[in-house]
Design an enzyme around this catalytic site. Structure first.
Site, short mmCIF file in Angstrom:
data_model
loop_
_atom_site.label_atom_id
_atom_site.label_comp_id
_atom_site.label_asym_id
_atom_site.label_seq_id
_atom_site.Cartn_x
_atom_site.Cartn_y
_atom_site.Cartn_z
N TYR A 163 0.86 -1.18 0.00
CA TYR A 163 0.00 0.00 0.00
C TYR A 163 0.89 1.23 0.00
CZ TYR A 163 -3.54 3.38 1.62
OH TYR A 163 -4.39 4.46 1.75
N ASP A 258 9.24 2.73 -0.05
CA ASP A 258 8.17 3.35 0.74
C ASP A 258 8.37 2.93 2.18
OD1 ASP A 258 5.94 4.19 2.06
OD2 ASP A 258 4.49 3.36 0.62
N LYS A 286 3.98 8.71 9.07
CA LYS A 286 3.72 8.09 10.37
C LYS A 286 4.67 8.58 11.49
CE LYS A 286 0.82 4.66 8.41
NZ LYS A 286 0.85 3.88 7.20
C1 LIG Z 1 0.19 4.38 5.85
C2 LIG Z 1 0.98 4.17 4.63
C3 LIG Z 1 0.90 5.06 3.55
C4 LIG Z 1 -0.08 6.19 3.49
O1 LIG Z 1 0.15 7.14 4.49
P1 LIG Z 1 -1.05 8.13 4.92
O2 LIG Z 1 -0.40 9.06 5.88
O3 LIG Z 1 -2.11 7.27 5.51
O4 LIG Z 1 -1.52 8.82 3.69
C5 LIG Z 1 1.75 4.84 2.47
N1 LIG Z 1 2.62 3.83 2.47
C6 LIG Z 1 2.72 2.97 3.49
C7 LIG Z 1 3.73 1.86 3.44
C8 LIG Z 1 1.88 3.09 4.58
O5 LIG Z 1 1.96 2.19 5.58
#
Ligand SMILES: *Cc1c(COP(=O)(O)O)cnc(C)c1O
Length: 449
Positions: A163, A258, A286
């Site tokens: 994601y 990511d 995060k």
């Molecule tokens: C949570 C997450 C996102 C998206 O971040 P948001 O702050 O919710 O937009 C993107 N990549 C990874 C790996 C994530 O865990």
């Protein structure tokens, strides 16, 4: 309070468990459903996958969440990652209070943005230049735009089960002609966008090789969670990340890690430090905001200098680098940077929990797989190894739903889906870990029937 979680483990596990009082949560949810889609501002908070209704939280401190009916829970989500030091960490709270006194936003550059960039570049050495944004989604959307601008190519590669936020380009499933183009995985995403996103199974290097060969000189970037949290916790196989690095180097493709979830969590320099792989770009979120809405993307200077106002890739943000958010993030990162023992502790306590849960499940004869690395772990209800999405999908989600609700009744708040990683915070003590293992053993026994 429903269950006094400060009791010792033995008292905890022998307590009578009454049904939770959920009066206020139910009242709020009924109201919320009328004026907020599904009653929640992010779908992962709904309890659709586990049965029941979401619990509304009122406050949190350390390892504990307290809901609107004054029930207390051990928190194993930590706001989906940011709360690695536990809730209401004093240094972060104080930094926020201090920043608020000097205005909540300037719309002009400020000192903390420079300090933040310096700290990120120090902690994550592959990042030479960094741009602050307001969420992980924004970071990932912006990173692929920069990669496209830099390479002059259109296509991107992502992995099934990873994601990268809710940007159009990422909400794509494998298409029928899987090595040429993807298909929209959400209404509202156009096939035009889907044509430019290719997908591959996680941990399948030879598939990526085929994909790259079939789309020669068309792929701008490969984006990947170096450790996946978003199909449950899934680890890269030995050599997989290095293999991607080699493919990208050979074909002039930008490798984007990511690390929105793994950044500052698996090590102070993220998964890239832990696995010793140097990506071209990194996305962060995060933990970087200490609980406030922050994201960042960065990487090699020659790529980052494609971004406006230096280059021609446009990306902007009214509240980007917000002083209050920077203060929270700086306090968080400064603490992690100067306390490497946090990571040693998190590794040890999480491994102990994962082992304890594994032993309990084995005794009961449950079909299970535990994946764990650092302070991330998942209990999958399947006998299969879980190294990709297809294997994750073999999990018995009904059994997970029962386990989840049994844990909730015992005062342990898990992610309300089989396909999420759990996040352990440094506020989880050995006693709390023992209480979680005891609750897990009881919940597993009950989840079987
Ligand atoms: C949570 C997450 C996102 C998206 O971040 P948001 O702050 O919710 O937009 C993107 N990549 C990874 C790996 C994530 O865990």
């Amino acid at each position: 309070m429903n269950i006094n979680l400060n009791l010792s483990t033995t008292q905890h596990s022998t307590m009578q468990h009454t049904m939770l009082n959920k009066t206020q949560s139910q009242h709020l949810f009924a109201k919320a459903k009328e004026i907020i889609p599904g009653g929640v501002n992010s779908p992962v908070r709904a309890f659709k996958a586990v049965g029941g209704n979401p619990i509304f939280m009122k406050s949190a401190k350390g390892a504990y969440l307290i809901d609107e009916d004054n029930n207390t829970y051990i928190d194993l989500i930590g706001s989906w990652g940011p709360m690695i030091l536990g809730h209401a960490f004093p240094a972060i709270e104080n930094a926020i209070f201090e920043a608020v006194k000097g205005s909540t936003s300037f719309g002009a550059p400020s000192r903390r943005e420079v300090e933040m960039a310096e700290l990120i570049v120090e902690m994550v050495p592959s990042i030479e230049k960094v741009r602050m944004v307001n969420s992980g989604t924004e970071a990932c959307m912006s990173a692929i735009r920069a990669a496209r601008g830099y390479t002059g190519r259109n296509k991107i590669v992502k992995f099934e089960g990873c994601y990268h936020g809710h940007g159009d380009s990422f909400l794509i499933a494998a298409g029928s002609g899987a090595i040429t183009n993807g298909e929209p995985d959400s209404l509202g995403v156009t096939t035009g966008v889907a044509n430019d996103t290719l997908t591959a199974p996680y941990n399948d290097l030879s598939f990526v090789e085929k994909l790259v060969a079939a789309n020669h000189h068309q792929i701008a970037c490969i984006i990947i969670e170096p450790v996946v949290g978003n199909m449950g916790c899934v680890l890269p196989k030995a050599g997989f990340l290095q293999g991607l690095r080699d493919i990208c180097t050979k074909n002039n493709i930008v490798l984007i890690f990511d690390e929105v979830m793994t950044g500052f969590r698996l090590a102070k320099g993220g998964a890239q430090e832990r696995f010793g792989i140097v990506p071209d770009m990194t996305t962060l979120g995060k933990i970087i905001g200490g609980g406030l809405p922050v994201g960042a993307y960065g990487g090699k200077t020659e790529i980052m200098d494609c971004i406006s106002p230096v280059g021609k890739v446009y990306q902007a943000g009214t509240l980007s680098g917000n002083p209050v958010a920077m203060a929270a993030g700086l306090a968080m990162l400064n603490h992690l940077n100067s306390h490497p023992e946090v990571y040693t502790y998190l590794d040890a306590i999480t491994e102990k929990m994962a082992k304890g849960i594994e032993v309990g499940a084995a005794k009961l004869g449950v079909n299970f797989t535990v994946n764990q690395i650092g302070s991330m772990y998942s209990l999958f209800f399947t006998a299969s190894k879980v190294t990709n999405l297809e294997q994750a999908k073999t999990a018995n989600t009904a059994q997970f739903g029962r386990y989840f609700n049994n844990m909730l009744e015992r005062g342990v708040y898990l992610a309300p889906s089989q396909y999420e990683s759990l996040f352990v915070s440094a506020a989880i003590t050995h006693d709390i870990a023992d209480a979680i293992i005891a609750a897990s053993n009881e919940s597993l026994a009950m989840a079987l029937d």
